[in-house]
Enzyme design. Sequence first.
Site, PDB file in Angstrom:
ATOM      1  N   ASN A  14      62.626 -14.103  81.587  1.00  0.00           N
ATOM      2  CA  ASN A  14      63.348 -14.323  82.856  1.00  0.00           C
ATOM      3  C   ASN A  14      64.849 -14.404  82.621  1.00  0.00           C
ATOM      4  OD1 ASN A  14      61.596 -14.700  85.365  1.00  0.00           O
ATOM      5  ND2 ASN A  14      60.479 -15.905  83.844  1.00  0.00           N
ATOM      6  N   ARG A  66      64.691 -39.500  75.782  1.00  0.00           N
ATOM      7  CA  ARG A  66      65.127 -38.461  76.714  1.00  0.00           C
ATOM      8  C   ARG A  66      66.588 -38.602  77.090  1.00  0.00           C
ATOM      9  NH1 ARG A  66      60.946 -35.389  78.862  1.00  0.00           N
ATOM     10  NH2 ARG A  66      58.911 -36.354  78.593  1.00  0.00           N
ATOM     11  N   LEU A  94      63.051 -33.126  82.910  1.00  0.00           N
ATOM     12  CA  LEU A  94      64.386 -33.737  82.965  1.00  0.00           C
ATOM     13  C   LEU A  94      64.337 -35.022  83.783  1.00  0.00           C
ATOM     14  CD1 LEU A  94      66.273 -30.387  83.542  1.00  0.00           C
ATOM     15  CD2 LEU A  94      66.310 -31.764  81.441  1.00  0.00           C
ATOM     16  N   HIS A 110      59.031 -21.478  88.780  1.00  0.00           N
ATOM     17  CA  HIS A 110      57.735 -22.098  88.482  1.00  0.00           C
ATOM     18  C   HIS A 110      56.625 -21.088  88.803  1.00  0.00           C
ATOM     19  CE1 HIS A 110      54.851 -25.275  87.854  1.00  0.00           C
ATOM     20  NE2 HIS A 110      54.238 -24.882  88.959  1.00  0.00           N
TER      21      HIS A 110
HETATM   22  C1  GAR Z   1      57.492 -18.219  83.045  1.00  0.00           C
HETATM   23  O1  GAR Z   1      56.242 -17.783  83.524  1.00  0.00           O
HETATM   24  C2  GAR Z   1      57.967 -19.420  83.843  1.00  0.00           C
HETATM   25  O2  GAR Z   1      57.636 -19.349  85.211  1.00  0.00           O
HETATM   26  C3  GAR Z   1      57.206 -20.527  83.179  1.00  0.00           C
HETATM   27  O3  GAR Z   1      57.258 -20.222  81.809  1.00  0.00           O
HETATM   28  C4  GAR Z   1      57.342 -18.804  81.641  1.00  0.00           C
HETATM   29  C5  GAR Z   1      58.540 -18.492  80.772  1.00  0.00           C
HETATM   30  O4  GAR Z   1      58.582 -17.132  80.424  1.00  0.00           O
HETATM   31  N1  GAR Z   1      57.803 -21.793  83.451  1.00  0.00           N
HETATM   32  C6  GAR Z   1      57.133 -22.930  83.524  1.00  0.00           C
HETATM   33  O5  GAR Z   1      55.944 -23.014  83.335  1.00  0.00           O
HETATM   34  C7  GAR Z   1      57.992 -24.142  83.839  1.00  0.00           C
HETATM   35  N2  GAR Z   1      57.191 -25.325  83.895  1.00  0.00           N
HETATM   36  P1  GAR Z   1      59.928 -16.498  79.840  1.00  0.00           P
HETATM   37  O6  GAR Z   1      60.402 -17.419  78.704  1.00  0.00           O
HETATM   38  O7  GAR Z   1      59.493 -15.163  79.312  1.00  0.00           O
HETATM   39  O8  GAR Z   1      60.910 -16.413  80.944  1.00  0.00           O
END
Ligand code: GAR
Length: 197
Positions: A14, A66, A94, A110
Amino acid sequence: KKRVAILISGGGSNMVRLVEDMADPDHPAEPVLVLANDPAAGGLEKARALGVPTAVVDHRPFRGDRAAFEAALQAELEKARPDIICLAGFMRVLTEGFVRKWQGRMLNIHPSLLPKYRGLHTHARALQAGDVEHGCTVHEVTPELDDGPILGQARVPVKPGDTPETLAARVLRQEHRLYPAVLRRFAAGDRTPVMLD
Ligand code: GAR
């Protein structure tokens, strides 16, 4: 241009799509930092190849403190002075204190149609529930996990024989369309949700 920091934990597909979209000279934003909480995050190398500055704040030495981890994140962000933070596969929760500092300026993607399936294992949960459609959401980050005003959603069909992996791949292709579209709008000051099919 608005300055964008992108926070990642893994492969960063992403993040790559956001950076590629910002290469457009007419884009209202530019990438100023890719920040990872894991030195092994595959996205770091991709960011460097795209010419984006990178930084790592490894969460592990903080051993669950944290506040101290987030103070280190904050220090990196203050150096880069972003106007907008994009969480893109950033897998650390966070705290309210950190979120409040950036509220209204921090986005997350998400992999579910929020408000369904906050948290982890979204694809397995959608299959388990027998859902016929699934998708992804970009939202403003507020202190509650995977909550906050929705800035965009994209839908995919659930197909017979889908596994969490095949469904995740179909959703990820939509994430790659949705997040750049939302960031363009958001950086231009428009919070109207982007709805994609
Ligand atoms: C994506 O599917 C994103 O939506 C998800 O992790 C993946 C990251 O892929 N995020 C979550 O689950 C957040 N809790 P990427 O590193 O290839 O972008």
